[in-house]
Design a protein around this motif. Structure first.
Motif, PDB file in Angstrom:
ATOM      1  N   GLN A   1       1.034  11.524  -4.467  1.00 17.20           N
ATOM      2  CA  GLN A   1      -0.009  12.323  -5.150  1.00 17.20           C
ATOM      3  C   GLN A   1       0.499  12.881  -6.475  1.00 17.20           C
ATOM      4  N   GLN A   2       1.686  13.478  -6.415  1.00 10.47           N
ATOM      5  CA  GLN A   2       2.238  14.159  -7.602  1.00 10.47           C
ATOM      6  C   GLN A   2       3.360  13.336  -8.232  1.00 10.47           C
ATOM      7  N   HIS A   3       3.414  12.070  -7.904  1.00  9.15           N
ATOM      8  CA  HIS A   3       4.562  11.274  -8.350  1.00  9.15           C
ATOM      9  C   HIS A   3       4.521  11.048  -9.864  1.00  9.15           C
ATOM     10  N   PRO A   4       5.672  11.235 -10.556  1.00  9.82           N
ATOM     11  CA  PRO A   4       5.645  11.067 -12.020  1.00  9.82           C
ATOM     12  C   PRO A   4       5.260   9.644 -12.459  1.00  9.82           C
TER      13      PRO A   4
ATOM     14  N   TYR B   1       0.889  -1.171   0.000  1.00  7.39           N
ATOM     15  CA  TYR B   1       0.000   0.000   0.000  1.00  7.39           C
ATOM     16  C   TYR B   1       0.919   1.211   0.000  1.00  7.39           C
ATOM     17  N   TRP B   2       0.873   1.992  -1.078  1.00  8.67           N
ATOM     18  CA  TRP B   2       1.758   3.167  -1.130  1.00  8.67           C
ATOM     19  C   TRP B   2       1.055   4.284  -1.884  1.00  8.67           C
ATOM     20  N   GLY B   3       0.591   5.265  -1.170  1.00  9.86           N
ATOM     21  CA  GLY B   3      -0.166   6.378  -1.753  1.00  9.86           C
ATOM     22  C   GLY B   3      -1.629   6.260  -1.363  1.00  9.86           C
TER      23      GLY B   3
ATOM     24  N   MET C   1      -4.368   3.980  -2.853  1.00  9.97           N
ATOM     25  CA  MET C   1      -4.432   4.169  -4.312  1.00  9.97           C
ATOM     26  C   MET C   1      -4.503   2.833  -5.031  1.00  9.97           C
ATOM     27  N   ASN C   2      -3.951   1.807  -4.400  1.00  6.41           N
ATOM     28  CA  ASN C   2      -3.903   0.496  -5.067  1.00  6.41           C
ATOM     29  C   ASN C   2      -4.314  -0.607  -4.104  1.00  6.41           C
ATOM     30  N   THR C   3      -4.566  -1.781  -4.646  1.00  8.16           N
ATOM     31  CA  THR C   3      -4.878  -2.943  -3.812  1.00  8.16           C
ATOM     32  C   THR C   3      -3.570  -3.472  -3.223  1.00  8.16           C
TER      33      THR C   3
END
Ligand code: DP6
Length: 353
Positions: free
Chosen positions: A232-235, A35-37, A45-47
């Motif tokens: 949040q703003q990660h490329p 879990y990251w973000g 943001m993701n499973t």
């Protein structure tokens, strides 16, 4: 599947017991797909998919006394390892505020908590996961007394939901052996709001060891909360999310077919991608230490020489988790103590199905 609205709670104060005393405990967990973000309040943001550990636990006792009328804010005292901790108090205040609509009865009591971990605090083991999962269990035990008719499915989902509002990864510490948190289009019953149990481990994964090598003890330079925010703003944000979604499916396949090699590959890819996200965020940072890399390199050499299926993963810190079939415990112990000279600087835990 339950919605957050299903967890909103209404009661008459006559229904509440005068006193409530119990002890709740929950283990830590280690994510395979991380879990990251976050999006919104404690939504990933993701499973993610994780193993629930066995020995590394938080044990919390509570005594709650009913008030004559509810207080505006939850009244509590909290001792961690017999001491007050202002950082914990602030976190708990936020947590109680977040869960207020779902467990409003908490304001009808004056609470006294005493908590301890079975593992060294700040050892880098996710103590917020076990800590909030233990608290969620305690609160839901009180709710079960008030509403004994609630189904076990509801009870577990709401416990995970409450734990999540304390710390995201805590959602996955309320049961085991494998937990999945976060909506996935290809996995039935998954939810952003709580984690579900996944129980299809192949016999090759009957007992899995997790030896946690303590590279760095103490508080991390950059907290997970900051790290999540930098996504949040990660490329690489969108790519990261789609890869994580695929990897959850690949992990389930590997665990179900007993494929240690495939599992180990995903485990290591995920650990390195988590840290790659940190190294490529703005601002960039590093949580691995020279010792972390030394251990990883030695592990790769050792695996090549011995063909033992031992793989590593990392959390948001420098410590290294070695994951392998428990039947290799003695060999790994020997290697750590004789070759790496690590002696007592590791914790041995396991996952059992
Ligand atoms: C790297 O659950 O500690 O361990 O929700 O802000 O409390 P908060 O974050 P936290 O983040 C854990 C991140 C991780 C990966 C994981 O456990 O999935």
């Amino acid at each position: 599947m339950f919605q957050p609205e299903d967890f909103i709670f209404h009661f008459n104060k006559e229904e509440l017991p005068e006193q409530f005393t119990t002890t709740g405990e929950a283990p830590s967990n280690i994510a395979i797909v991380k879990y990251w973000g976050k999006k919104g309040l404690q939504i990933s943001m993701n499973t993610s998919i994780s193993f629930t550990l066995t020995k590394s636990k938080t044990i919390t006792s509570v005594h709650a006394k009913k008030l004559s009328k509810p207080h505006d804010e939850v009244l509590f005292s909290f001792l961690f390892e017999r001491k007050e901790n202002p950082v914990f108090n602030k976190k708990l205040k936020d947590f109680f505020r977040r869960i207020e609509a779902y467990a409003p009865y908490i304001k009808n009591y004056k609470w006294h908590f005493e908590s301890r971990n079975t593992f060294p605090h700040s050892s880098g083991i996710a103590s917020s996961a076990s800590g909030f999962a233990a608290l969620a269990k305690i609160i839901m035990e009180l709710e079960q007394k008030i509403r004994p008719e609630n189904s076990p499915e509801f009870h577990l989902a709401k416990t995970s939901f409450i734990a999540r509002l304390g710390s995201g990864s805590a959602a996955r510490s309320v049961a085991g052996p494998v937990m999945i948190w976060g909506k996935h289009n290809e996995i039935k019953e998954t939810s952003d709001n709580y984690a579900i149990v996944w129980n299809h481990l192949h016999k090759n994964f009957n007992t899995i060891s997790d030896f946690i090598i303590l590279v760095e003890e103490g508080t991390k330079q950059v907290s997970s909360t900051t790290g999540h925010a930098l996504m949040q703003q990660h490329p690489f944000k969108e790519k990261r999310i789609s890869i994580a979604q695929q990897r959850v499916i690949q992990t389930m396949n590997a665990l179900e077919t007993g494929d240690w090699e495939q599992f180990g590959k995903i485990l290591e890819e995920e650990a390195l991608m988590l840290h790659a996200m940190m190294m490529t965020s703005d601002p960039y940072y590093l949580l691995m230490k020279p010792e972390t890399l030394k251990i990883i390199q030695s592990l790769w050499d050792y695996r090549k020489q011995t063909s033992i299926p031992v793989y590593f993963t990392l959390d948001a810190g420098a410590n290294v988790h070695l994951i392998f079939p428990a039947s290799y415990n003695n060999q790994i112990k020997d290697w750590l103590e004789s070759d790496l000279k690590l002696d007592k600087n590791y914790i041995s835990d396991y996952i059992s199905s």
